[in-house]
Write an enzyme that holds these catalytic residues in place. Sequence first.
Site, PDB file in Angstrom:
ATOM      1  N   GLY A 229      -0.320  -3.288   5.354  1.00 22.86           N
ATOM      2  CA  GLY A 229      -1.357  -4.254   5.702  1.00 22.86           C
ATOM      3  C   GLY A 229      -1.868  -4.011   7.108  1.00 22.86           C
ATOM      4  O   GLY A 229      -2.077  -2.858   7.524  1.00 22.86           O
TER       5      GLY A 229
ATOM      6  N   THR B 153       0.886  -1.153   0.000  1.00 25.18           N
ATOM      7  CA  THR B 153       0.000   0.000   0.000  1.00 25.18           C
ATOM      8  C   THR B 153       0.925   1.204   0.000  1.00 25.18           C
ATOM      9  O   THR B 153       2.129   1.052   0.133  1.00 25.18           O
ATOM     10  CB  THR B 153      -0.880  -0.121   1.278  1.00 25.18           C
ATOM     11  OG1 THR B 153      -1.627  -1.315   1.165  1.00 25.18           O
ATOM     12  CG2 THR B 153      -1.776   1.056   1.529  1.00 25.18           C
TER      13      THR B 153
HETATM   14  N1  GLY Z   1      -4.893  -3.841   1.414  1.00 21.74           N
HETATM   15  C1  GLY Z   1      -4.471  -3.397   2.678  1.00 21.74           C
HETATM   16  C2  GLY Z   1      -5.574  -2.724   3.442  1.00 21.74           C
HETATM   17  O1  GLY Z   1      -6.460  -2.157   2.850  1.00 21.74           O
HETATM   18  O2  GLY Z   1      -5.582  -2.776   4.630  1.00 21.74           O
END
Ligand code: GLY
Length: 571
Positions: free
Chosen positions: A476, A383
């Site tokens: 994450g 992210t």
């Molecule tokens: N894909 C990581 C989150 O949205 O937490």
Amino acid sequence: MFKNKITPFLYFLLIPAFNACKGPETGVNAYNYQINKSAEFTSAAVVCAHPLASEVGSNIMKNGGNAIDAAIATQWALAVVYPGAGNIGGGGFMVARFNNQPAFTLDYRETAPSKASENMYLNEDGSANTRLSQNGHLSSGIPGTPSGMYAALKYAKLPMKTLLESAIKLAELGFAITQSEADNLNSSKEGFLRNNTTSPAFVRDDRPWKAGDTLVQKDLANTLKRIRDNGLKGFYEGETARLLVNEMEKGGGIISLDDLKSYKTIEREPIVFNYKGYEIITMPPPSSGGILLQQMLGMLSTRELSRYPFQSEKSVQLITEVERYAYADRAEYLGDPDFVKVPYKQLVSAAYLANRMAAFDSTKAGVSNNVKPGVLPKESEQTTHISIIDKEGNAVSVTTTLNGHYGSKTVVSGAGFLLNNEMDDFSIQPGVPNMYGAIGGAANAIQPNKRMLSSMTPTILLKDKKPFMVVGTPGGTTIITSVLQSIINVVDYGMSATDAVNKPKFHHQWLPDRIDVEDDFDVNTIEQLKKLGYTIYNRGKIGRTEMILIKENKKIDAVADKRGNDSVAGF
Ligand code: GLY
């Protein structure tokens, strides 16, 4: 104007003809740029995962744009220069607060396709198939980022055409990649080959990528031009939508033309609460970040954290147990608020949090199997993050994602952009961990058109109603604990922004029952924690925090995480 400038890399222009990418079109030199880890600015700042994207955002503000203009231009640029997580095929959250006005948030999280179903990732024998939820065509939700950028435009000053210009040039003419991008592209080559129907621009057949190589993305440039020329229809309808649905049909995915056409960004009320005199503005569900941050800071308020030295075993234990309790609740209660009732008020009530803390025992490690989600009173990764402040004091905090690094690794043939693998953020089966080891239940089960639970925690802190901090990170499920610790480092331990960002981080998420630590975490503390009964797991690096702090003298302290190529820009 830089004060504490660090310039670890210089990517020199290798092919003079490409110097076309420098100049009024982009205002950046795509072949000769430097990474600035921290700087003090007087007017405006952008901090994000790539120096070119930070420069693009800063230039937009120099040329009359506000913080929202900068956020939009930075996001488009990241989709080109930071393909592992910057995206148009993913989604994200924006938390923004214009000076002296109510804060707002934009939720452009991906949604499950209308053909998605609760058991879509189960094998015939009922076991979960995480390969399908994490890779390739079936792992993608409907992208939200282009919709989010258009939803943000109503708060911007400049036309979308201007905000897209640099990204288009960077995609069309190319830019010099960093060493870490070269390493990531090389290590992902097998994944790209396995999950694509045609070889994408990220794969080279002649030799491995190396730092300074030029990455040109013509198909992506054409997609961005269609967005420029046709607005939302340039992505969610017409040629781009047709290419995306063709890609799905070739690769066994289920996103349809109707799914794309009906995607909508949602403007949501932010979560706002106080911690030690600071007003914290953050993201509500479908992010779990805001609620968990409020819970964890609420539980910590019941103790005097700063009584314990920074990252001594006492402080790490207290924070760990608070994290354990909050993540147990995450697994049970949190999901898309348009599909499940999220008991927000109960989860953050002082009485509930005090009750959770009643189990805290400072003489030994808690045990996750003994800690269940709280009983509520009746009634009721990869992210990336962008932090921005402009000269009016408008603050914008954006976290955006494809989920895993390069998402599903599937590039839409002919359209040049990577699709997310966000479906894995749903609970694909109760008790089966997602790629971040997080488990969940019914609240986060797959349903058509539902948003999957997120940990993204874009956050703004105010002091005396003025912006004090803009912060966020990828990582994450570690996102929430990293944002928590960044805030604590400043508010409770009085650290500078540089220390708050770069000091080692740690993480506990209830299950698995262990403390993840960075590789530079204090070894003595680790030994003490083991004696208390904690299992310690070395996780290498945790997060890449981007922080802006506004100091008492009104100077802007902009700090990019030491852990990547993250970089600040401003003036
Ligand atoms: N894909 C990581 C989150 O949205 O937490």
